[in-house]
Each structure stands twice: as structure tokens, then as C-alpha cells.
Design an enzyme around this catalytic site. Structure first.
Site, short mmCIF file in Angstrom:
data_model
loop_
_atom_site.label_atom_id
_atom_site.label_comp_id
_atom_site.label_asym_id
_atom_site.label_seq_id
_atom_site.Cartn_x
_atom_site.Cartn_y
_atom_site.Cartn_z
N LYS A 1 -58.86 -15.94 93.36
CA LYS A 1 -60.18 -16.43 92.92
C LYS A 1 -60.35 -17.91 93.23
CE LYS A 1 -60.63 -12.81 89.49
NZ LYS A 1 -60.18 -12.39 88.16
N VAL B 1 -65.37 -13.17 91.44
CA VAL B 1 -64.90 -14.18 90.48
C VAL B 1 -65.77 -14.07 89.23
CG1 VAL B 1 -64.36 -16.62 90.13
CG2 VAL B 1 -64.39 -15.70 92.45
N GLY C 1 -63.81 -5.77 83.79
CA GLY C 1 -64.26 -4.63 83.00
C GLY C 1 -65.29 -3.80 83.74
N1 HSE Z 1 -57.44 -8.17 86.89
C1 HSE Z 1 -58.57 -9.06 86.87
C2 HSE Z 1 -58.59 -9.80 85.55
C3 HSE Z 1 -59.81 -8.25 87.06
O1 HSE Z 1 -57.81 -9.45 84.66
O2 HSE Z 1 -59.33 -10.76 85.40
C4 HSE Z 1 -61.00 -9.04 87.48
O3 HSE Z 1 -60.83 -9.67 88.70
#
Ligand code: HSE
Length: 340
Positions: free
Chosen positions: A224, A152, A321
Site C-alpha cells: 500500500k 488502499v 472487509g
Molecule cells: N489484509 C488487508 C488488511 C486487507 O488487513 O488490511 C485489505 O487490503
């Protein structure tokens, strides 16, 4: 510390770069000398060398489109699970793609590593959202750490903040922007870009999930909030127990109309207490422009934590990232090896 890197995509490579860059700092400040003995990736190949893999060469091979199988002297026949079951290692670093419906193959990787007495660090949301209690109990029984800061807000230390820094506080509610891809898309659409172009940019920048439906339908944020509910609020819920709506219904016209009314759409994940129960949800909300979360743009994440002792505490930072998520694994590694 002998490490196995399972999953060598954006996150695993980000971690490898940091291990190279921070080698001296890790040794000097924490007395740590991590040695990567194995890398396993279903697409990029496998390498195993008890004497240590040259990470620079591994990164260069993958950047050049070459298989890790051809690194030379370190070929491993078998998949990631086989490597976990056979390798001599102290910590298994799991950064394979998230499958929020099955939590596989990541959960099998975690179980196998714990069974073999390894500590586990993961950025994979599946095992946490679906099997947190079971996996934590296994880790405790084995006397091993099971850490997951990056699941998260990537390396922005939201989980450590709530799980240890705010010791002695009762957390009443957590509410915020937990998905970088959708916040990036909403930001770009407000600037006039079309939805497909904005999504393509988020993919290029390494924010989007392997299957970006998981982002735009709200499932990533749902995973999350479930992780927060289970690991911070002590709930035992599964992601799809909760109401979830993504951003796919929000048009450029909706965004313009909200703007004209002094508001801005944000995809908001929320966990809160209701009596003894814990509730969670994901849904787009029109926030007043004066609200602190309304000003959080691009792929940045932000969460407001409502506590009994401090009232509201807000944390803002990267949520996705290469380097940011690779860094989350470094935090966990340092906690395992270098901090009490
Ligand atoms: N795909 C997720 C986002 C990556 O865009 O936040 C991080 O969990």
C-alpha cells in the site's frame, strides 16, 4: 455496462451484493444499469451469459458450496484469462488474491482486459505496486479508465481524496495505519487475547489476506505505501525496495510494557519526500496515547496527509472487509459510467 467479475471471493461477492442492493439508486441517480455477463473464479467456478447472470443465484450457489459451473445455461470452459479474451464486456472488475511478489495472475488479467478495450477496476494491490506506470500508460493509450480505489483503505476514499479532491495541494507526507489485520491483532492482544486467536478472528472476519503472512510481516502495508508512492507521489518504486518490518516480533509483554509507559504499538506505513526523492517504509512504532493514530482500534485504518495548503488532514475509516471493499469497486464503476 457489461461487467466481468474476475475473482468471486469476499470482495467480488461484496460487490455483487451491492449491485443488487443499489440497483435502483444506480439507475435513478447515475443512469447506470450494470449487467454482469461473466464471473470467473479459479476456486468457485466460471459462468458466462451475454444476457446477464442472475447475481442472487450466483451468490446463493457460492454460499451453498456449489460451483458457478453449475449455475445452468452459462457454463464457460476455460480460466479467467480465457474469459477476458473472449467475453464481450465493457468493464473488467478484478478482485483476485494479491501476490505481492509476482502480481499474477492479476496483472495478466488487467493487460488482457485493456488490450480488449475494457475499462479496468481492481482491488488487487499487486499490479499497482509492481506495474502501475506500465498499466496506466496502456490504459491511456487505449483511452480506457484504470481505477483502483480499493487497493488502499478499501472503500474509504483515500486515493480519490489525494488524487482529485486535494487538487492543487502538494502532498509532503502520508503516514498511518494501512493494514486492518495487524491493527486488529494488536488491539485484541492489548485486550488479553493470544496472537493465534486474534489472527484467527481477523481471518474469520474477512480482513486477512489469503496467506496471512502478507499481513503480519508487513507486506500488505508495504504494497500500500508503494501504491501511494507511485500513484500519488509520482515515484517508480517496487515494494521490496523499501524497509519493512511487521508485527511478528511484538509480544504480549512488549504491548503491556508500552501500555505502562503511556504508549501503544501501531504498524505505521509512511511515504515522504526527501529533497527530490520519495521514501517509504513500514515499521511498528510506539505512539503516544495522545497521538490521533493511537486511538484507532480494531480493523479500522487511518492516515494523516501532510499538505502545503491545509497542513495535516486525517482520514479514518474501514480498510478491509466484504462490503467496504466491494463498495470501493462500486465507487470506481460509478466514476467510469456515471460521473464525469
Ligand atoms: N489484509 C488487508 C488488511 C486487507 O488487513 O488490511 C485489505 O487490503
Amino acid at each position: 455496462m457489461r461487467l466481468l467479475l474476475v475473482g468471486f471471493g469476499t470482495v467480488g461477492q461484496g460487490l455483487a451484493e451491492l449491485l443488487l442492493e443499489k440497483k435502483d439508486v444506480l439507475a435513478r441517480d447515475y443512469g447506470l444499469a450494470p449487467l454482469v455477463v461473466g464471473i470467473a473464479d479459479n476456486l468457485k467456478g466460471n459462468a458466462y451469459d451475454p444476457g446477464g447472470i442472475n447475481l442472487r443465484r450466483a451468490l446463493d450457489a457460492v454460499a451453498g458450496g456449489k460451483s458457478l459451473n453449475d449455475l445452468g445455461g452459462s457454463r464457460f470452459e476455460g480460466d479467467a484469462l480465457a474469459m477476458i479474451n473472449q467475453a464481450a464486456a465493457d468493464v473488467m472488475m478484478e478482485a483476485t488474491y494479491t501476490d505481492i511478489r509476482t502480481a499474477e495472475p492479476a496483472s495478466s488479467h488487467v493487460r488482457a482486459a485493456l488490450e480488449r478495450g475494457m475499462h479496468v477496476v481492481t482491488t488487487n494491490k499487486g499490479p499497482l505496486a509492481l506495474h502501475y506506470r506500465e498499466l496506466k500508460d496502456r490504459a491511456d493509450q487505449k483511452g480506457r479508465r484504470f481505477l483502483f480505489e480499493g487497493t488502499v483503505m478499501s472503500g474509504t476514499p483515500l486515493l480519490n481524496l489525494m488524487r482529485s479532491t486535494l487538487a492543487g495541494s502538494r502532498i509532503e507526507e502520508v503516514k498511518g495505519i494501512l493494514n486492518g489485520t495487524t491493527n486488529y491483532i494488536l488491539t485484541q492482544m492489548e485486550g488479553g487475547l493470544g496472537y493465534p486467536e486474534a489472527l484467527a478472528q481477523a481471518q474469520e472476519l474477512g480482513y486477512a489476506e489469503a496467506v496471512p503472512d502478507a499481513d503480519v510481516l508487513g507486506w500488505d502495508a508495504l504494497a500500500k505505501v508503494t501504491i501511494l508512492a507511485n500513484t500519488v507521489f509520482g515515484a517508480e518504486m517496487k515494494p521490496f525496495d523499501n524497509p519493512c518490518q511487521g508485527i511478528t516480533e511484538i509480544s504480549a509483554d512488549n504491548i503491556a510494557a508500552a501500555k505502562a509507559a503511556g504508549k501503544r504499538y501501531k504498524l505505521i506505513g509512511r511515504v515522504w519526500r526527501e529533497g527530490d526523492a520519495v521514501r517509504a517504509s513500514v515499521a511498528p512504532q510506539q505512539m503516544d496515547l495522545t497521538h490521533p493514530l493511537a486511538g484507532v482500534m480494531g480493523a479500522t485504518n487511518a492516515v494523516t496527509i501532510t499538505t502545503d495548503n491545509l497542513g495535516d488532514v486525517t482520514i479514518v475509516g474501514p480498510g478491509a472487509g466484504r462490503r467496504a471493499t466491494g463498495y470501493s469497486m462500486l465507487i470506481d464503476l460509478i466514476h467510469i459510467g456515471g460521473l464525469s
